[in-house]
Write an enzyme that holds these catalytic residues in place. Structure first.
Site, short mmCIF file in Angstrom:
data_model
loop_
_atom_site.label_atom_id
_atom_site.label_comp_id
_atom_site.label_asym_id
_atom_site.label_seq_id
_atom_site.Cartn_x
_atom_site.Cartn_y
_atom_site.Cartn_z
N GLY A 7 0.83 -1.21 0.00
CA GLY A 7 0.00 0.00 0.00
C GLY A 7 0.86 1.25 0.00
N LYS A 77 -5.82 0.45 3.31
CA LYS A 77 -7.01 0.81 4.08
C LYS A 77 -7.62 -0.47 4.66
CE LYS A 77 -6.90 5.14 3.10
NZ LYS A 77 -6.64 6.13 4.13
N ASN A 103 -4.94 2.11 10.84
CA ASN A 103 -5.89 2.70 11.78
C ASN A 103 -7.07 1.75 12.00
OD1 ASN A 103 -4.74 5.22 12.25
ND2 ASN A 103 -5.85 6.23 10.59
N ALA A 129 0.90 12.05 7.99
CA ALA A 129 1.46 12.10 6.64
C ALA A 129 0.35 12.39 5.65
CB ALA A 129 2.12 10.77 6.29
N LYS A 185 -5.08 4.27 20.23
CA LYS A 185 -5.02 4.98 18.94
C LYS A 185 -6.43 5.12 18.35
CE LYS A 185 -3.24 6.75 15.14
NZ LYS A 185 -2.69 6.08 14.00
N ASN A 203 -6.44 18.92 11.25
CA ASN A 203 -6.48 18.47 12.64
C ASN A 203 -6.42 19.63 13.63
OD1 ASN A 203 -6.37 16.03 11.39
ND2 ASN A 203 -4.45 15.36 12.27
N ASN A 253 -1.83 18.70 9.65
CA ASN A 253 -2.16 17.49 8.90
C ASN A 253 -3.62 17.44 8.46
OD1 ASN A 253 -1.16 15.07 7.85
ND2 ASN A 253 -2.19 13.90 9.44
N SER A 256 -6.23 11.22 7.63
CA SER A 256 -6.34 10.22 6.56
C SER A 256 -7.78 10.17 6.02
CB SER A 256 -5.91 8.85 7.08
OG SER A 256 -6.62 8.52 8.24
N GLU A 268 -12.51 4.87 6.19
CA GLU A 268 -12.40 3.79 7.19
C GLU A 268 -13.39 3.98 8.34
OE1 GLU A 268 -7.96 2.12 7.11
OE2 GLU A 268 -8.02 4.20 7.75
O1 PAF Z 1 -5.63 8.97 10.56
C1 PAF Z 1 -4.86 9.91 10.74
O2 PAF Z 1 -4.79 10.88 9.99
C2 PAF Z 1 -3.92 9.83 11.93
O3 PAF Z 1 -4.10 8.61 12.57
C3 PAF Z 1 -4.04 10.98 12.94
C4 PAF Z 1 -3.33 10.61 14.23
C5 PAF Z 1 -5.49 11.32 13.22
C6 PAF Z 1 -3.29 12.19 12.45
O4 PAF Z 1 -3.85 12.80 11.34
#
Ligand code: PAF
Length: 310
Positions: A7, A77, A103, A129, A185, A203, A253, A256, A268
């Protein structure tokens, strides 16, 4: 070490680039021929908080080419986990370990249904990321990576993997309580991902608006009730404060899930807020906020071609 990463999304590309830069033999396994060809030719370009660099990796769509890998990192995913694991199962050598860094809740069970649990390592990472294009990733937030075996044993091979990650630049440790970590998490994702998908905020902005903060607190409190009833030991004392601190630590960020929405992909949500709703049902715990987030994000993903553009 020969390491295969399944992936080439944001997290897969980030890990691939860092591990390749530190000298590991990195193979990206993709299902798209054109993307694999591009990554093989151009490598992975990283920019953001850890500076700019480009790392050469091998990339393929042929699972046979990753045979002999000692570590296979699953970064697809969650809804693709089952198909991917079935595809690579026969190529896992005696020594190979499979690590999920995904995740959500449920990936371990899906992998366990296909692969011997002694071969599975699970992990969580707090890195942020953002995928900017094929083989092009922005490192948007730093954090710890924690890995562990399902039986809790701190084996030499687990430590070797942690030290390879450390050498690559990822602050990593091993843990005996991977279930607690996955839930810790999960609760962070419960508080952030669905809300970013609905509000389209990054975020950091989530903690700037009182309205969305209220919803975040309610969703997290419901998830914590479920975790406590299941006697899960969370890795922090104050979950709401923790979620807010992750928002600040990864402020730039795009989560995701928001990346999925912006790219009109399936999200997800079923493995995050949806997992809380499912787990709570059997325990008689009410989860109205998570149910609402589940319904809203489902609606967003089912209506990509219908929303009104300004
Ligand atoms: O899914 C995500 O983007 C990451 O797990 C997190 C920690 C929320 C940071 O963007």
């Amino acid at each position: 070490m020969k390491i295969a990463i399944v992936g080439p999304g944001a997290m897969g590309s980030l890990f691939g680039a860092f591990l390749a830069r530190s000298g590991e033999d990195v193979w990206m396994l993709d299902h798209r021929e054109d993307r694999a060809t591009h990554i093989e030719k151009s490598g992975i370009k990283v920019e953001g908080i850890s500076g700019n660099f480009r790392a050469s990796v091998k990339a393929t769509t042929d699972p046979k080419k990753i045979s002999g890998a000692e570590l296979i990192i699953v970064c697809v995913k969650s809804y693709d986990t089952e198909a991917v694991v079935k595809r690579i199962k026969s190529l896992l050598g005696d020594e190979a370990l499979i690590l999920t860094l995904q995740n959500g809740l449920g990936n371990i069970q899906i992998i366990e249904d296909v692969v011997d649990s002694a071969k599975i390592i699970a992990g969580v990472t707090s890195h942020g990321a953002t995928l900017l294009g094929w083989g092009h990733v922005k490192h948007a937030g730093k954090g710890e990576t924690v890995i562990g075996r399902l039986d809790g044993a701190l084996t030499g091979r687990l430590r070797t993997i942690a030290s390879i990650f450390k050498k690559a630049g990822f602050d990593t440790r091993s843990s005996r309580d991977i279930r607690g970590l996955i839930w810790s998490k999960l609760i962070i994702n419960v508080g952030i991902n669905g809300l970013t998908a609905v509000t389209r905020l990054n975020n950091g902005r989530l903690v700037e608006y009182e309205g969305v903060r209220e919803v975040m607190r309610a969703a997290v409190s419901e998830a914590v009730k479920v975790a406590r009833r299941k006697r899960i030991k969370l890795a922090y004392d104050d979950p709401i404060q923790k979620v807010e601190s992750v928002c600040r630590a990864t402020s730039g960020n795009i989560s995701s899930m928001l990346q999925d929405v912006l790219n009109r992909r399936k999200t997800e949500i079923d493995f995050i807020n949806g997992a809380i709703v499912r787990q709570a049902k059997g325990l008689g715990i009410a989860t109205p906020t998570n149910e609402t987030l589940l319904d809203l994000v489902k609606t967003v993903e089912e209506s990509y071609d219908k929303y009104i553009k300004t």
